[in-house]
Motif scaffolding. Structure first.
Motif, PDB file in Angstrom:
ATOM      1  N   GLN A 119       3.384   2.946  11.690  1.00  0.00           N
ATOM      2  CA  GLN A 119       4.865   2.904  10.780  1.00  0.00           C
ATOM      3  C   GLN A 119       5.215   3.317   9.448  1.00  0.00           C
ATOM      4  O   GLN A 119       5.933   2.358   8.271  1.00  0.00           O
ATOM      5  CB  GLN A 119       4.804   1.517  10.644  1.00  0.00           C
ATOM      6  CG  GLN A 119       4.003   0.007  10.473  1.00  0.00           C
ATOM      7  CD  GLN A 119       2.666  -0.018  11.833  1.00  0.00           C
ATOM      8  OE1 GLN A 119       1.813   1.057  11.830  1.00  0.00           O
ATOM      9  NE2 GLN A 119       1.966  -1.249  11.159  1.00  0.00           N
ATOM     10  N   VAL A 121       6.070   4.172   6.084  1.00  0.00           N
ATOM     11  CA  VAL A 121       7.594   4.737   5.636  1.00  0.00           C
ATOM     12  C   VAL A 121       7.575   5.825   4.092  1.00  0.00           C
ATOM     13  O   VAL A 121       6.428   5.116   3.549  1.00  0.00           O
ATOM     14  CB  VAL A 121       8.318   4.045   5.931  1.00  0.00           C
ATOM     15  CG1 VAL A 121       9.325   3.444   6.976  1.00  0.00           C
ATOM     16  CG2 VAL A 121       7.899   2.581   4.952  1.00  0.00           C
ATOM     17  N   TYR A 157       6.183  -2.662   7.616  1.00  0.00           N
ATOM     18  CA  TYR A 157       6.743  -1.378   7.120  1.00  0.00           C
ATOM     19  C   TYR A 157       4.790  -1.173   7.094  1.00  0.00           C
ATOM     20  O   TYR A 157       5.047  -1.647   6.385  1.00  0.00           O
ATOM     21  CB  TYR A 157       7.863  -1.800   5.950  1.00  0.00           C
ATOM     22  CG  TYR A 157       8.963  -1.269   6.851  1.00  0.00           C
ATOM     23  CD1 TYR A 157      10.094  -0.472   8.137  1.00  0.00           C
ATOM     24  CD2 TYR A 157       9.430  -2.670   6.966  1.00  0.00           C
ATOM     25  CE1 TYR A 157      11.282  -0.814   7.650  1.00  0.00           C
ATOM     26  CE2 TYR A 157      10.809  -3.216   7.070  1.00  0.00           C
ATOM     27  CZ  TYR A 157      11.267  -2.433   8.008  1.00  0.00           C
ATOM     28  OH  TYR A 157      12.387  -3.039   8.180  1.00  0.00           O
TER      29      TYR A 157
END
Length: 190
Positions: A119, A121, A157
């Motif tokens: 995950q 980013v 995130y």
């Protein structure tokens, strides 16, 4: 404040030691100032220090008192402004509950790590997400040899690692926090 939907935290427990075992790390006064000051510069909602040890909590609370109520508050009002963001809690759960009490929502967790996760980013993706201000967010910074993978993987995130041109990748948490906050909230991006 402009980014009053974003909190940051310094996690002293759980942290990893060199052997990858869970430990509790020690607070330093550098952690207080060198993270609180960029948090104030970028107008964040608060800065939590997660420290379960009572003796360490006492030291942190004395720092907060000195810089927000004591001689330090009148001697250096700018540090007092930054110090007013700092809160100490015993656990991540307590921190999440306090943020929910304050905002009415549990925060979405943003992990930081020197490694990539599924995950992960980019900073531009995270800036876009944060700019909408639809949710409350909490950025977790690890100490020691980083946060346990289980904690990082539980985040909504994870920010991409800060990388230099070479293989060395071991910034202090204070350096990493300043770089990350600048990448997410600076108004004068390159």
């Amino acid at each position: 404040m402009h980014n009053d939907h974003v909190y940051i935290s310094l996690i002293h427990y759980p942290a990893l030691n060199k052997e990858g075992k869970w430990v509790c790390t020690s607070f330093t006064t550098l952690d207080f100032h060198d993270i609180a000051r960029p948090a104030r510069t970028y107008e964040l909602a608060g800065y939590y220090i997660v420290q379960p040890l009572e003796a360490q909590q006492f030291v942190i609370k004395e720092q907060i008192k000195y810089w927000t109520e004591g001689f330090g508050a009148s001697y250096n009002p700018r540090r007092s402004m930054a110090g007013s963001l700092v809160r100490v809690v015993s656990s991540i759960t307590e921190m999440l509950e306090k943020i929910k009490e304050e905002t009415g929502k549990y925060p979405k967790l943003i992990g930081t790590s020197a490694k990539r996760y599924p995950q992960t980013v980019t900073y531009s993706q995270m800036r876009e997400i944060l700019s909408k201000k639809d949710d409350i967010f909490l950025i977790l910074f690890g100490t020691g040899w980083g946060m346990p993978p289980e904690l990082v993987e539980s985040c909504d995130y994870i920010l991409e690692p800060i990388l230099g041109p070479g293989q060395y990748n071991h910034l202090s948490v204070r350096n990493a926090a300043a770089i990350i906050l600048d990448r997410l909230f600076s108004i004068n991006r390159c």
